[in-house]
Design a protein around this motif. Structure first.
Motif, PDB file in Angstrom:
ATOM      1  N   THR A  43      49.430  51.154  68.232  1.00  0.00           N
ATOM      2  CA  THR A  43      49.170  50.273  67.094  1.00  0.00           C
ATOM      3  C   THR A  43      50.442  50.150  66.255  1.00  0.00           C
ATOM      4  O   THR A  43      51.369  50.945  66.388  1.00  0.00           O
ATOM      5  N   GLN A  44      50.405  49.152  65.384  1.00  0.00           N
ATOM      6  CA  GLN A  44      51.550  48.941  64.503  1.00  0.00           C
ATOM      7  C   GLN A  44      51.801  50.173  63.635  1.00  0.00           C
ATOM      8  O   GLN A  44      52.923  50.606  63.438  1.00  0.00           O
ATOM      9  N   LEU A  62      57.357  43.231  65.536  1.00  0.00           N
ATOM     10  CA  LEU A  62      56.296  42.875  66.478  1.00  0.00           C
ATOM     11  C   LEU A  62      56.103  41.365  66.541  1.00  0.00           C
ATOM     12  O   LEU A  62      55.897  40.796  67.612  1.00  0.00           O
ATOM     13  N   LEU A  66      56.444  39.186  69.813  1.00  0.00           N
ATOM     14  CA  LEU A  66      55.322  38.361  70.251  1.00  0.00           C
ATOM     15  C   LEU A  66      55.797  36.925  70.472  1.00  0.00           C
ATOM     16  O   LEU A  66      55.473  36.292  71.480  1.00  0.00           O
ATOM     17  N   VAL A  71      55.897  41.120  74.099  1.00  0.00           N
ATOM     18  CA  VAL A  71      54.728  41.994  73.942  1.00  0.00           C
ATOM     19  C   VAL A  71      53.454  41.159  73.850  1.00  0.00           C
ATOM     20  O   VAL A  71      53.512  39.953  73.592  1.00  0.00           O
ATOM     21  N   SER A  73      49.203  41.610  72.323  1.00  0.00           N
ATOM     22  CA  SER A  73      48.360  42.526  71.558  1.00  0.00           C
ATOM     23  C   SER A  73      46.902  42.214  71.837  1.00  0.00           C
ATOM     24  O   SER A  73      46.558  41.119  72.275  1.00  0.00           O
ATOM     25  N   THR A  79      44.613  43.366  61.757  1.00  0.00           N
ATOM     26  CA  THR A  79      45.912  43.590  62.395  1.00  0.00           C
ATOM     27  C   THR A  79      46.195  45.074  62.601  1.00  0.00           C
ATOM     28  O   THR A  79      46.887  45.453  63.540  1.00  0.00           O
ATOM     29  N   ARG A  82      45.011  46.414  66.005  1.00  0.00           N
ATOM     30  CA  ARG A  82      45.517  45.795  67.236  1.00  0.00           C
ATOM     31  C   ARG A  82      46.410  46.754  68.000  1.00  0.00           C
ATOM     32  O   ARG A  82      47.233  47.459  67.418  1.00  0.00           O
ATOM     33  N   TRP A  84      49.345  47.146  70.697  1.00  0.00           N
ATOM     34  CA  TRP A  84      50.463  46.372  71.233  1.00  0.00           C
ATOM     35  C   TRP A  84      50.948  46.949  72.541  1.00  0.00           C
ATOM     36  O   TRP A  84      51.079  48.161  72.686  1.00  0.00           O
ATOM     37  N   THR A  85      51.239  46.061  73.467  1.00  0.00           N
ATOM     38  CA  THR A  85      51.686  46.480  74.790  1.00  0.00           C
ATOM     39  C   THR A  85      52.922  45.660  75.183  1.00  0.00           C
ATOM     40  O   THR A  85      52.968  44.455  74.937  1.00  0.00           O
TER      41      THR A  85
END
Lengths: 369, 90
Positions: A43-44, A62, A66, A71, A73, A79, A82, A84-85
């Protein structure tokens, strides 16, 4: 997690992750990307905590990743939850690369080439073919020759430069030098350089900061000058201001070259070259310039001369820990991981050189006289 | 120390050093941020061979450590810096 093209299994720690800074992303984005690639989805908030990065900066990084497709999400409405990958680094790099490559539009390149040819036709050379390639090899108009393949053209260039010549001008509107051109150009550049021929090459900055720069070691000498411009109107070679070669078809170099030796055409092409040359700049290559503080510069000079961290620290009256810190800061600014890479970057920037090179005896120099 | 940035016509005074294919591959991997171990794996050689290759390069260039080796190769433009040249076979 099974999102297509996305890595959910982290890479082994220590595996090489390409630097995204090189592709125009911020160092925060690069850092966040590395973390996601190396340690897996997060996560963020987790990222911010682990990296000690302010929440705002993490969010910006991020968002940047994005936007560039590096990445993905999960689409939680909040938010903060979320996850993130990162996409696979090689996929990200090729995406960023193609994004940069598209900066040069093939169609625009062709249009520009035709623009030049059209103006030559109306002013000095009505016989110059445009849009079509002469069918038969050989002379097709006074002082004009068709060399039907790229190989013919390169053979012809070898012939033209075999006798003593003084000057070789060339410009290229191809953003990335392809391997064929590079292989042909490298030995020729070297040979001409060694013969003392004045070489001037005008090209476009490489799309990805990476060059198949085979003649780089020659550049900056007095007789080989190289400049870059965002716009280069056509591909052109001019030998001794007497013979010019340009592609018969700007879209396909395999269809050969036109050789022109008619003086008014040459004058027009030389004027064109000069105009673009004057507007161009010397290439900024390899790495973004880095501004060093006096202390950094002194430290680099000491280490370059063979000092260890310990002896350099003593000399500077600082702790070895500070030496490590200063080096780390420079590495971060240049986006590199280790001292070998830092050395490469600083060496390429001519910030320093080891004593074996800096004091290389110069046999041809007149310093002793 | 002579300021290296002030060298004029540097091209003609730089020593000639030619890297073997193996050396070039290794330098390229290290320039991309590989460690000795991961570079060795990539090349299918032992980490010890990596050390030996680098040691011989350092000897030829007259330097003592990795930082100086980087400086020398960067100075001679023997590698792309920094980071990767992913996907290119240069």
């Amino acid at each position: 997690m099974t999102i297509d093209g996305v890595t959910s299994s982290p890479l082994p720690v220590g595996a090489a992750v390409p630097s995204l800074v090189r592709w125009g992303l911020s160092s925060d984005a690069d850092l966040v990307f590395r973390t996601l690639v190396t340690f897996g989805p997060r996560t963020q908030r987790a990222l911010a905590a682990e990296l000690g990065l302010a929440g705002r900066r993490t969010a910006d990084a991020l968002a940047e990743l994005l936007e560039s497709g590096a990445v993905v999400s999960t689409d939680d409405s909040r938010t903060t939850t979320r996850i993130w990958t990162a996409r696979r680094p090689d996929a990200v790099v090729s995406m960023l690369r193609s994004r940069r490559m598209r900066l040069v539009d093939r169609h625009a390149t062709t249009t520009q080439h035709h623009g030049v040819v059209r103006s030559l036709r109306t002013s000095v050379a009505p016989a110059l073919p445009m849009g079509i390639v002469p069918g038969l090899p050989g002379g097709f108009a006074e002082d004009m020759l068709y060399l039907p393949t790229r190989e013919d053209a390169s053979r012809r260039v070898s012939e033209l430069i075999a006798p003593p010549i003084h000057e070789f001008l060339s410009m290229s509107n191809v953003q990335v030098v392809d391997a064929v051109s590079a292989r042909a150009a490298a030995p020729m550049d070297t040979a001409l350089f060694e013969r003392g021929v004045q070489l001037r090459f005008l090209g476009m900055p490489p799309a990805d900061g990476d060059t198949l720069d085979v003649s780089g070691h020659l550049v900056n000498g007095t007789s080989y000058q190289r400049r870059e411009a965002a716009e280069v109107p056509l591909r052109l070679m001019v030998i001794d201001r007497r013979t010019a070669l340009l592609p018969a078809d700007p879209e396909d170099l395999e269809r050969g070259y036109l050789e022109v030796s008619r003086p008014p055409v040459l004058q027009a092409l030389l004027a064109l070259f000069d105009r673009h040359w004057r507007a161009a700049v010397a290439p900024q290559r390899w790495v973004a310039p880095i501004e060093l503080s006096d202390r950094e510069r002194t430290l680099i000079t000491l280490l370059a001369a063979g000092h260890t961290d310990q002896t350099a620290a003593e000399r500077l009256r600082i702790s070895t820990r500070s030496v490590t810190g200063i080096m780390r800061t420079m590495m971060d600014r240049l986006g590199v991981e280790n001292r070998f890479q830092l050395g490469l970057a600083l060496g390429a920037l001519r910030v320093a050189a080891p004593p074996s090179l800096a004091f290389q005896p110069d046999e041809t120099s007149d310093l002793e006289s | 120390m002579r300021d290296v940035t002030d060298r004029r016509n540097g091209a003609s005074v730089l020593p000639k050093i030619t890297l073997s294919d193996r050396e070039r591959e290794l330098v390229a991997l290290l320039a991309q941020g590989h460690t000795d171990v991961s570079a060795a794996e990539q090349l299918g050689i032992s980490a010890r061979s990596v050390t030996n290759i680098l040691r011989s390069l350092m000897d030829r260039l007259g330097v003592d450590n990795r930082f100086q080796l980087g400086l020398a190769l960067g100075f001679l433009r023997k590698a792309n810096v920094p980071g990767p040249s992913v996907g290119s076979d240069g």
